[in-house]
Design a protein around this motif. Structure first.
Motif, mmCIF file in Angstrom:
data_model
loop_
_atom_site.group_PDB
_atom_site.id
_atom_site.type_symbol
_atom_site.label_atom_id
_atom_site.label_comp_id
_atom_site.label_asym_id
_atom_site.label_seq_id
_atom_site.Cartn_x
_atom_site.Cartn_y
_atom_site.Cartn_z
ATOM 1 N N GLY A 57 0.533 -1.018 -0.259
ATOM 2 C CA GLY A 57 -0.109 -0.175 -0.169
ATOM 3 C C GLY A 57 1.052 1.269 0.191
ATOM 4 O O GLY A 57 2.081 1.553 1.224
ATOM 5 N N GLY A 58 0.516 1.954 -1.185
ATOM 6 C CA GLY A 58 1.384 3.763 -0.890
ATOM 7 C C GLY A 58 2.748 3.402 -1.585
ATOM 8 O O GLY A 58 3.180 4.678 -2.085
ATOM 9 N N LYS A 59 2.999 2.343 -2.327
ATOM 10 C CA LYS A 59 4.115 2.112 -2.464
ATOM 11 C C LYS A 59 4.373 2.673 -3.907
ATOM 12 O O LYS A 59 2.991 2.779 -4.216
ATOM 13 C CB LYS A 59 4.987 0.966 -2.413
ATOM 14 C CG LYS A 59 5.144 0.593 -0.780
ATOM 15 C CD LYS A 59 6.466 0.685 0.088
ATOM 16 C CE LYS A 59 6.391 0.381 0.571
ATOM 17 N NZ LYS A 59 7.043 1.288 1.794
ATOM 18 N N LYS A 60 5.364 3.147 -3.983
ATOM 19 C CA LYS A 60 5.682 4.419 -5.293
ATOM 20 C C LYS A 60 6.309 2.989 -6.510
ATOM 21 O O LYS A 60 7.994 2.998 -6.629
ATOM 22 C CB LYS A 60 6.190 5.815 -5.546
ATOM 23 C CG LYS A 60 5.680 6.656 -5.316
ATOM 24 C CD LYS A 60 5.912 8.298 -5.043
ATOM 25 C CE LYS A 60 5.239 8.810 -4.269
ATOM 26 N NZ LYS A 60 5.166 9.957 -4.322
ATOM 27 N N GLU B 151 -1.802 -3.961 -12.795
ATOM 28 C CA GLU B 151 -3.387 -4.971 -12.566
ATOM 29 C C GLU B 151 -2.163 -5.675 -10.749
ATOM 30 O O GLU B 151 -3.342 -5.003 -9.592
ATOM 31 C CB GLU B 151 -3.539 -6.421 -12.745
ATOM 32 C CG GLU B 151 -4.255 -7.470 -11.989
ATOM 33 C CD GLU B 151 -4.451 -8.845 -12.607
ATOM 34 O OE1 GLU B 151 -4.670 -9.054 -13.853
ATOM 35 O OE2 GLU B 151 -4.509 -9.654 -11.647
ATOM 36 N N ALA B 152 -1.488 -5.367 -11.306
ATOM 37 C CA ALA B 152 -0.700 -5.827 -9.822
ATOM 38 C C ALA B 152 -0.843 -4.696 -9.120
ATOM 39 O O ALA B 152 -0.909 -4.824 -7.740
ATOM 40 C CB ALA B 152 0.224 -6.305 -9.916
ATOM 41 N N VAL B 153 -0.441 -3.680 -9.703
ATOM 42 C CA VAL B 153 -0.512 -2.822 -8.626
ATOM 43 C C VAL B 153 -1.659 -1.895 -7.631
ATOM 44 O O VAL B 153 -1.746 -1.663 -6.794
ATOM 45 C CB VAL B 153 0.298 -1.211 -8.845
ATOM 46 C CG1 VAL B 153 1.710 -1.550 -9.353
ATOM 47 C CG2 VAL B 153 -0.119 -0.105 -10.248
ATOM 48 N N ALA B 154 -2.600 -2.033 -8.259
ATOM 49 C CA ALA B 154 -4.260 -2.163 -8.657
ATOM 50 C C ALA B 154 -4.494 -2.931 -6.669
ATOM 51 O O ALA B 154 -5.475 -2.726 -6.218
ATOM 52 C CB ALA B 154 -5.397 -2.338 -9.056
ATOM 53 N N ALA B 155 -3.925 -4.060 -7.128
ATOM 54 C CA ALA B 155 -4.141 -4.991 -6.051
ATOM 55 C C ALA B 155 -3.866 -4.956 -4.899
ATOM 56 O O ALA B 155 -3.973 -5.070 -3.979
ATOM 57 C CB ALA B 155 -4.029 -6.498 -6.889
ATOM 58 N N ALA B 156 -2.207 -4.729 -5.368
ATOM 59 C CA ALA B 156 -1.320 -3.927 -3.722
ATOM 60 C C ALA B 156 -1.681 -2.587 -3.167
ATOM 61 O O ALA B 156 -1.277 -2.278 -1.606
ATOM 62 C CB ALA B 156 -0.333 -4.094 -4.041
#
Ligand code: T6T
Length: 339
Positions: free
Chosen positions: A47-50, A72-77
């Protein structure tokens, strides 16, 4: 009348395949499933990672598909994704962009470096600055760069291209030519190497050293036209990536030799699928860029959270022909032109 109907039907078929691909979500490769599974749970804590994704070149359906997987992966995390890329596949253009990434210090960088050597100093600066670096698609020679490297088994993909030419009727003694992009790009260099090894085993005769398109379709067409003029009995061409393959298929068509000279290309972009449907190219070796992007983010987030990280992940490729292109299990790997 008949021709018009057939062309219309082909266009509908290709359109349907591309649409099907936009909705598909690959999670597959058997060689990588455990690694991806291990990282997924860690990714939940991203969460919140750039995350920055630096593609090899902008506007290439291969990298657009990779971006879709990464999204897809950043949305999931619950992480964020910033996508950048040079206008040409050229380290002199990509390196200044990488240096700007070094200054911006994202939590993680997924990067397809443009050159095995020239990209290294910029990547080292980014890594030394504390960002986690994951190499996607292409690599650099320096093994200290990257917490994880995720790419197609390109050497095996090159072997598959040679075998595809054999399936298409080439025999020991058949004359073949390899047209690549530029030397120093790990992915295509490995394809050339794998093709050469298998072609030798099969007894094919290379008419010249590898020729180069500089990743320009028009140059690929020009190179193959010259080769056809020089060697009237050229039987097959292997074009090692999307733009090269598109140009080679066009060049062979312009020479009136579609089907007579067999063309096997790497990648499976929407326009390449149209060329396959039209019979201007006989086989395509499709990669799984969506998976590469998704797993790239998962590995980066796992590294940031102290989870388990896989140093090297090889994704699979598959040979696409007119015979199997409508199979949903194949069609889902056609590249996307938007997410
Ligand atoms: O073939 C892909 C990629 O794997 C390669 O590194 C560069 O070219 C492509 O992006 C296709 O254009």
């Amino acid at each position: 009348m008949k021709t018009t109907r057939l062309i219309g039907a082909s266009a509908v078929a290709v359109g349907a395949l591309v649409l099907a691909a936009c909705g598909s979500s690959d999670s597959s490769t058997s060689a990588t499933s455990s690694a991806a599974g291990g990282a997924s749970s860690a990714a939940a804590g991203g969460g919140g990672k750039k995350v920055t994704l630096m593609v090899g070149v902008k506007g290439d359906p291969f990298y657009i598909s990779m971006e879709c997987g990464a999204k897809e992966a950043v949305a999931a995390a619950g992480a964020t994704l910033d996508v950048q890329g040079p206008d040409k596949f050229d380290a002199t253009l990509q390196n200044p962009m990488l240096d700007a990434v070094a200054a911006a210090k994202p939590d993680a960088l997924l990067v397809a470096p443009n050159d095995v050597k020239a990209s290294t100093p910029s990547l080292k600066r980014i890594q030394d600055g504390g960002s986690k670096v994951v190499l996607v698609d292409t690599v650099v020679d320096d093994p200290s760069i990257g917490v994880s490297r995720i790419a197609t088994n390109n050497s095996l993909g090159g072997e598959k291209a040679a075998e595809a030419l054999q399936t298409l009727g080439l025999k020991a003694g058949s004359k073949v030519l390899v047209i690549s992009t530029d030397p120093g790009i790990s992915s295509v260099d490995a394809r050339v190497e794998g093709f050469g090894k298998k072609a030798k085993e099969l007894g094919f005769v290379l008419v010249s050293d590898t020729q180069y398109s500089h990743n320009q379709a028009a140059e690929g067409a020009k190179v193959v036209s010259a080769a056809l003029a020089k060697d009237a009995d050229l039987a097959g061409v292997f074009a090692t990536n999307l733009f090269t393959a598109q140009g080679v298929a066009t060049g062979v068509k312009q020479a009136g030799k579609s089907g007579a000279v067999k063309v096997v290309g790497f990648d499976a972009g929407p326009d390449q699928m149209k060329q396959l449907q039209a019979g201007d190219v006989q086989a395509l070796v499709a990669q799984k860029p969506y998976d590469i992007g998704k797993q790239g983010v998962e590995q980066a987030l796992a590294s940031l959270s102290g989870g388990s990280v896989t140093a090297k992940i090889e994704t699979e490729s598959l040979v696409v022909t007119q015979d199997n292109m409508a199979d949903p299990e194949v069609a889902k790997y056609i590249y996307k032109s938007s997410c």
